[in-house]
Every structure is written in C-alpha cells, then in structure tokens.
Design an enzyme around this catalytic site. Sequence first.
Site, PDB file in Angstrom:
ATOM      1  N   THR A 116      29.465  13.535  43.212  1.00 32.41           N
ATOM      2  CA  THR A 116      28.332  14.108  42.476  1.00 32.41           C
ATOM      3  C   THR A 116      27.605  14.965  43.510  1.00 32.41           C
ATOM      4  O   THR A 116      27.602  14.622  44.698  1.00 32.41           O
ATOM      5  CB  THR A 116      27.377  13.024  41.912  1.00 32.41           C
ATOM      6  N   HIS A 117      27.059  16.058  43.072  1.00 30.67           N
ATOM      7  CA  HIS A 117      26.432  17.024  44.001  1.00 30.67           C
ATOM      8  C   HIS A 117      27.419  17.472  45.078  1.00 30.67           C
ATOM      9  O   HIS A 117      27.012  17.847  46.172  1.00 30.67           O
ATOM     10  CB  HIS A 117      25.181  16.437  44.673  1.00 30.67           C
ATOM     11  N   SER A 149      47.543  37.834  51.197  1.00 33.87           N
ATOM     12  CA  SER A 149      46.593  38.831  51.697  1.00 33.87           C
ATOM     13  C   SER A 149      47.374  39.977  52.327  1.00 33.87           C
ATOM     14  O   SER A 149      48.406  39.754  52.957  1.00 33.87           O
ATOM     15  CB  SER A 149      45.665  38.188  52.734  1.00 33.87           C
ATOM     16  N   LYS A 172      47.580  33.774  54.705  1.00 32.53           N
ATOM     17  CA  LYS A 172      46.792  33.474  53.513  1.00 32.53           C
ATOM     18  C   LYS A 172      47.635  33.180  52.287  1.00 32.53           C
ATOM     19  O   LYS A 172      48.658  33.787  52.044  1.00 32.53           O
ATOM     20  CB  LYS A 172      45.856  34.645  53.181  1.00 32.53           C
ATOM     21  N   ASN A 208      46.187  32.718  48.530  1.00 35.83           N
ATOM     22  CA  ASN A 208      44.914  32.746  47.817  1.00 35.83           C
ATOM     23  C   ASN A 208      45.038  32.249  46.384  1.00 35.83           C
ATOM     24  O   ASN A 208      46.029  32.535  45.708  1.00 35.83           O
ATOM     25  CB  ASN A 208      44.353  34.172  47.808  1.00 35.83           C
ATOM     26  N   GLU A 233      40.601  32.121  40.570  1.00 37.14           N
ATOM     27  CA  GLU A 233      39.400  32.953  40.700  1.00 37.14           C
ATOM     28  C   GLU A 233      39.272  33.908  39.515  1.00 37.14           C
ATOM     29  O   GLU A 233      38.179  34.143  38.990  1.00 37.14           O
ATOM     30  CB  GLU A 233      39.443  33.739  42.013  1.00 37.14           C
TER      31      GLU A 233
END
Length: 460
Positions: free
Chosen positions: A155-156, A277, A283, A285, A290
């Site tokens: 949580t948080h 990338s 990388k 990604n 996203e």
Amino acid sequence: MSKLWGGRFAKGTDALVHEFNASLPFDKRLAAQDIAGSQAWARGLVGAGVLTQAEADTIVAGLAEVGEELANGRFQFDPADEDIHTAVERRLTELVGPVGGKLHTGRSRNDQVATDFRLWLMDACDQVAVMLADLQQALIASAEANLNLPMPGYTHLQHAQPVTWGHWALSHFWPLTRDQERLAQVRQRTAVLPLGSGALAGTAFPINRQALADELGFMTISQNSLDGVSDRDFAADFLYAATLIGLHLSRVSEQLVLFSSSEFGFVRLDDGYSTGSSLMPQKKNPDTLELTRGKSGRLLGNLVGLLTTLKGLPSSYDKDLQEDKEPVFDTFDTLSLTLPIMAGLFRTLALRPDRMAQQLEPNLLATDLADYLVKQGLPFRQAHHLVGEVVQLAENRNVPLTALSLADLQSVSDRFGADATAVFNFATSLNNRDITGGTSPQALQAQLEAAQAALPKHGR
Ligand code: ARG
C-alpha cells in the site's frame, strides 16, 4: 456536383465546405449496416403500401450488389458523395434505375444514420466483449499457474503484507468483470431502433417499426421521434465503458512497468512484447505497457469530446451529431489493439519467484505479530503500539525483525511468549487470511473458481 438535396440551390457547394460537410471518409465503416438497414426499410415500405413486392425485390437485390461492391473494394465513390448513405443510394439508382429513388420514402438520413450507428455499435460491443474475455482468460491462467506464489503486497507502494501472485493477478481480473457487465448494459441501451423517426417528426407512412426492429436485431423501438434522431447516449455510454476498460488496463500496466524494472525484477516481459533502445544496447523497454497506459488518455479524450459536443444540443438532429462517429471508431480501434496485446503479454510473461522471495522481508509480518498479541488478550490498538516499538528497536539496531531475540521482544512486552517467533512465517501469514477474498490456499482456490464461473462463455 449534383447533390441529393440540390433542388432548391442555384449554386454548388464551395469545395472546402463540401469537404468540411462530408463524413464519407469515416462513415464508410457503416456500409454494411447501411445496406442492411435499407433492405429492411424497403421491405417495410411494402407493408406500408409504398412499394410493390417486385419493386422491393429489385431494390433489395440492388442493395446487395452495392454491398458486395463496397465489401470487395470495387465500389467507385463519386466526389459528390457526401456520406455513406448518399453514396449507397446513388449507386443503387445507377444499378436499378429510377425505382431506386423510391427507397428514401418516409425516411431521413437522420433516422438512417442513428440506426446504422447503433447497429455498428451493437456489433462492436460484442467484439470488445470477446477480446475482454480473452484477456480475462489470460489473467486467470496466470493466476492459476502461480496461485500460491508469495510476493510482497503494497500500500502506498510500501511493503505492507504478503500476498500471492494469483491474488494479485485476480485483482486485475475482477475490474474487467465489471467492464463486461457495463458493456452488456451499453449494448442493451444501444439496441433501440430509431428508424421510422423520419427527419424529426416520424414518418407519414404506416411502417411496422417493430417488424423492422425484429428484422435488424434491435430489442425495442424508440418512443419519441425527436429523441430518436438525436439520442447519442449509447455512444457516450460506450465511450465511458471503454474509458474504464482503458483505465483498468493502464493500472495493470503501471504495476507491470514497476514489476519489470531492475529494482523490482518480479517479472520478465517476453521479447515479443518489449522493445529496445536505439542508443543503449542493454535496454529492454516496456513500451507496450507504457502505450497502454498512455492510450487511456486518448480514450478519456474521446469521451470528453463527445460529451462536450452533445451538451448544447436541443432535441432533434443537428449536424454537430456527425462528430459522434470518429471518437467511437477510434476508441474501438484502440481497444482492438490494446486488449489482445495485453492478453498476449500476460500469456508470455515470465515470473521471477527468486526476486519476489528476496523482497519478502520480516516487516511484512509486523501485523501478524500484533495479531499474536491480540490472541494473548491485548486490545488491538495496544498491540499495534507495542509492535511499533519492536519495529523501532530492530530499526535502531539495523537488523530485521526476525533477528530480535525473545528477550528483546519481552523487553517491550511480557505478553510475548516463546511461541511468538512462530509468527515469522510467510505461509502462516497467508494461511491465516482464510476468508472470502483472502490469501489462504483454500480462499484463493475458491476465488479462482469464482473467477472461472464469472468468465463469459466465449472466454472459456
Ligand atoms: N452524415 C450525417 C451524420 O453523420 C448523416 C445525417 C445527415 N443529416 C442531415 N440532415 N444532413 O450525421
């Protein structure tokens, strides 16, 4: 250019205005629905005594031919075609002669477009429901494969209590179940036939509207012609339901972006679902996640755009309503990519139980230690406070909770007995939450079965 409505005009439309006014570039997508609606209308006109059976047969066959031309790309659009309705009628008349000019009797493009659009959306709802069910199926499979795999719960975004992968995966299943319910409601509200509303005041020919509805697959017919031609609530309903779907996908994406990062490393995205990338060779990604997260903004934009268009409109048709289609098409197209991609992403997702285990640290069991004191007869509030002191003691010494001795625990409270350290067991913590919605193996098995039962038939 000669227009369908050109009779009272002395002069042609300005070229730019024609382009501005035309909806053909996007309402082409309603071609199949326009043909079906027009065929039903032709049959209706027989019942109303406007067409002879032979005339209707000619028109229905002509429309079928137009439909074939449209479906196989042989249809030649004319620069004067304003929208799919005028294009179909123009071509029909070319094919069958002047009798084609009788089709539009008692009908307006206003009730026609509302009918076509609803028919299209009814089908779109069915397609989205199937894609959604497939993603739900993928989530269930992921949950089932690692139902009891322990991982930290947050949580948080702070370590909270242990949960399991199955529990987490199913936490993203249930929102989609609510989405299915919403979609079914949208479909129901869409399946109301406006045809027969005419331009605004109803048609002056005795058309059997219920028969039209039955033939086209509508559940009911609209009760007010002014409302019938202007009601776009169904489109807004769809965009809202789709926005919530997008929002749910965005949330799961956000979490998987985190889980696939070097810091968490709980999951590894399949190569097929990630990208590299151009500069940094190492990388990998999570672009798919996203983009899914990003596209939720676009879905919301489509909803807000349509609501804004509708807000100032009186009842009956206004050309503003032509702005209804593009956001709906775009939203459907967006979901048609996002949903199958997310399903594939889950089906190929690799879990890393070692990395999850590394993060299972004793603080996640602090609540269990407080529950232990409650079982010794202390009020929870007092137990919470005492365990807070224990946590502080460990933190001051820079050691995990489990490194404290029984004497250390008893320095905080004499209620800690020799059995207190038995609490430091993740399986026990999970097992103790043996309640509907909880983390025990039995509770998770029951949840899994409930999820399977909630899955729409076409997803099983
Ligand atoms: N293309 C129009 C639309 O999408 C069809 C209805 C046009 N009606 C009219 N009275 N000009 O809304």
